[in-house]
Design an enzyme around this catalytic site. Structure first.
Site, short mmCIF file in Angstrom:
data_model
loop_
_atom_site.label_atom_id
_atom_site.label_comp_id
_atom_site.label_asym_id
_atom_site.label_seq_id
_atom_site.Cartn_x
_atom_site.Cartn_y
_atom_site.Cartn_z
N GLY A 64 12.86 -3.25 11.98
CA GLY A 64 12.48 -1.86 12.09
C GLY A 64 12.24 -1.20 10.76
O GLY A 64 12.34 -1.84 9.70
N ARG A 65 11.89 0.07 10.85
CA ARG A 65 11.60 0.83 9.64
C ARG A 65 12.65 1.90 9.44
O ARG A 65 13.29 2.34 10.40
CB ARG A 65 10.23 1.50 9.75
N LYS A 80 16.89 5.04 10.98
CA LYS A 80 16.41 3.65 11.15
C LYS A 80 15.90 3.50 12.58
O LYS A 80 16.60 3.82 13.53
CB LYS A 80 17.57 2.70 10.88
N LYS A 124 13.71 -6.41 8.94
CA LYS A 124 13.17 -7.41 9.85
C LYS A 124 12.85 -6.80 11.22
O LYS A 124 11.88 -7.16 11.87
CB LYS A 124 14.21 -8.53 10.00
N ASP A 131 28.45 -11.10 5.01
CA ASP A 131 27.09 -11.24 4.47
C ASP A 131 26.92 -10.39 3.22
O ASP A 131 25.94 -9.67 3.06
CB ASP A 131 26.07 -10.85 5.55
P1 AMP Z 1 17.04 -2.57 6.61
O1 AMP Z 1 16.23 -2.71 7.86
O2 AMP Z 1 18.37 -1.98 6.83
O3 AMP Z 1 17.06 -3.84 5.80
O4 AMP Z 1 16.26 -1.49 5.71
C1 AMP Z 1 14.99 -1.75 5.17
C2 AMP Z 1 14.86 -1.06 3.83
O5 AMP Z 1 14.93 0.36 4.02
C3 AMP Z 1 15.98 -1.37 2.86
O6 AMP Z 1 15.72 -2.53 2.16
C4 AMP Z 1 15.98 -0.14 1.98
O7 AMP Z 1 15.00 -0.22 0.99
C5 AMP Z 1 15.61 0.97 2.94
N1 AMP Z 1 16.80 1.63 3.49
C6 AMP Z 1 17.51 1.24 4.57
N2 AMP Z 1 18.52 2.08 4.81
C7 AMP Z 1 18.48 3.02 3.85
C8 AMP Z 1 19.28 4.17 3.56
N3 AMP Z 1 20.31 4.49 4.31
N4 AMP Z 1 18.94 4.93 2.50
C9 AMP Z 1 17.88 4.59 1.72
N5 AMP Z 1 17.09 3.53 1.96
C10 AMP Z 1 17.36 2.74 3.00
#
Ligand code: AMP
Length: 407
Positions: free
Chosen positions: A142-143, A159, A140, A253
């Protein structure tokens, strides 16, 4: 013991107004130590990519997006990564390097220990220290990118959170809390947060890389998990939750969307955005996701402030999760109003194809009275877990990872 307010205060230095980094300068001096970017956890001993199990992953530039074009310095730094490949050390190698940092469930609370614990001087990070790889996903706010620390070769997930978006969404406090809590946790089934840093526009979180991505996607693909696989996951969840609760952290959560999968199929709880460090184990804030919301949290929103709830909310969610693993959908899934009604009455149907042991575990976790729910210790020795995880949850995970690491 430090309370959550104190913890949050210690994070004032990542206020979204801060501008303590000239990013251009940072990239220009990639390998030099810079002024204070953060008080991140040290990565200095995590490095050396001396593994036989190497996985090649292609690199990409950080994509520019219409709203926030990255400054030229970043484009410059990502250009240099175009021709590079990230090589992933085996989970075992990275795990071994981490193990010295790991604290066992019986260790003293690291959150409480923060001020007095003698720690090596924290390494200070900046973007230039990382090669940025392919995007792993988008949340939501960031990437997330695959990344490698240049100095050590350590592979991680970076992240990127935009401060303006955090401000807009009024979630700065939540992010601070997430950082503070997650960076003090070290368990094989909890996603590690190694450190963080920021520039004028963004906050960067250095996360453990979960090689097999989201559990939710695996579940949707499989529709439902076979009982032995589900039992392994539930045992790992119980082990992780036991560790969290010992540290007075309530996740609040738990759901498949917040669980990632490591390279060896082990699960990693992530997303501590709703978690709290509650030393008295009582909170009364309404949060979480409807399908997984425990009845006491529904009541606390409706009635009065006396309806505090405890870490037992995570036990309810573990029951919902067990059900969803085995059935493919949450037990109270319905319209929003009906879901709440059904949760309040614990109205669910358990399909006949579930084994009697699995049904029993679900029924003992999804109990309206929080005090009457099975404890995590009891979950670990429940007949369904014992049947599918010969040596119990945590040990089953260890045995599994050792076998796979040794291949
Ligand atoms: P988030 O903003 O934490 O929901 O991350 C967005 C998406 O990035 C997640 O739904 C995963 O597909 C991928 N992602 C986040 N963190 C990781 C991680 N540590 N290792 C691999 N993929 C990740």
């Amino acid at each position: 013991m430090a309370d959550i307010q104190n913890l949050e205060q210690r994070f004032e230095n990542i206020s979204v107004q801060d501008e303590n980094l000239d990013l251009n300068a940072a990239v220009a001096q990639q390998h030099k130590q810079k002024g204070s970017l953060s008080h991140a956890i040290s990565l200095s001993n995590l490095g050396a990519s001396t593994s036989q199990n190497r996985l090649k992953l292609p690199l990409q530039k950080i994509p520019t997006n219409a709203q926030s074009k990255p400054p030229p310095a970043i484009a410059q730094s990502t250009t240099t990564t175009n021709v590079t490949k990230i090589t992933l050390p085996s989970q075992a190698a990275q795990q071994q390097q981490r193990s010295s940092a790991d604290s066992r469930p019986s260790d003293p609370d690291p959150i409480a220990q923060l001020p007095s614990e003698p720690k090596p001087k924290p390494k200070q990070f900046h973007l230039g220290m990382f090669e940025i790889g392919k995007p792993l996903g988008k949340g939501k706010f960031g990437r997330v990118y695959l990344a490698r620390e240049r100095g050590t070769g350590f592979v991680c997930a970076l992240k990127v959170l935009h401060k303006s978006e955090l401000q807009h969404g009024k979630v700065e406090k939540q992010v601070r809390r997430e950082i503070e809590i997650q960076s003090n946790l070290a368990h094989p089934n909890i996603l590690r947060l190694y450190g963080h840093f920021h520039d004028s526009k963004r906050i960067f979180l250095i996360l453990e890389f979960a090689g097999k991505g989201e559990l939710y996607k695996h579940l949707r693909k499989a529709q439902r998990f076979p009982e032995p696989q589900a039992a392994q996951y539930v045992a790992q969840m119980a082990s992780a939750l036991k560790y969290l609760h010992k540290k007075h952290v309530i996740h609040r959560d738990i759901k498949p969307e917040n669980i990632l999968v490591g390279l060896h199929g082990e699960i990693k709880i992530s997303d501590f955005g709703w978690s709290v460090h509650a030393p008295n184990n009582r909170r009364n804030t309404m949060c979480g996701t409807l399908d997984y919301l425990p009845p006491e949290m529904l009541r606390s929103s409706r009635d009065d402030k006396d309806n505090f709830y405890s870490e037992k909310v995570d036990l309810w969610s573990l029951g919902v999760l067990t059900y969803e693993f085995l059935v493919g959908e949450a037990p109270f899934e319905d319209s929003a109003v009906m879901t709440q009604k059904r949760i309040a009455r614990c109205e669910m149907t358990i399909p006949g194809f579930l084994s009697s042991e699995a049904r029993d575990l679900i029924k003992r976790l999804l109990v309206l009275d929080p005090e009457k729910r099975l404890s995590l210790e009891e979950v670990e020795v429940h007949p369904w877990i014992v049947k599918h995880c010969a040596k119990g949850g945590e040990r089953a995970y260890n045995r599994n990872s050792q076998e796979k690491g040794g291949q």
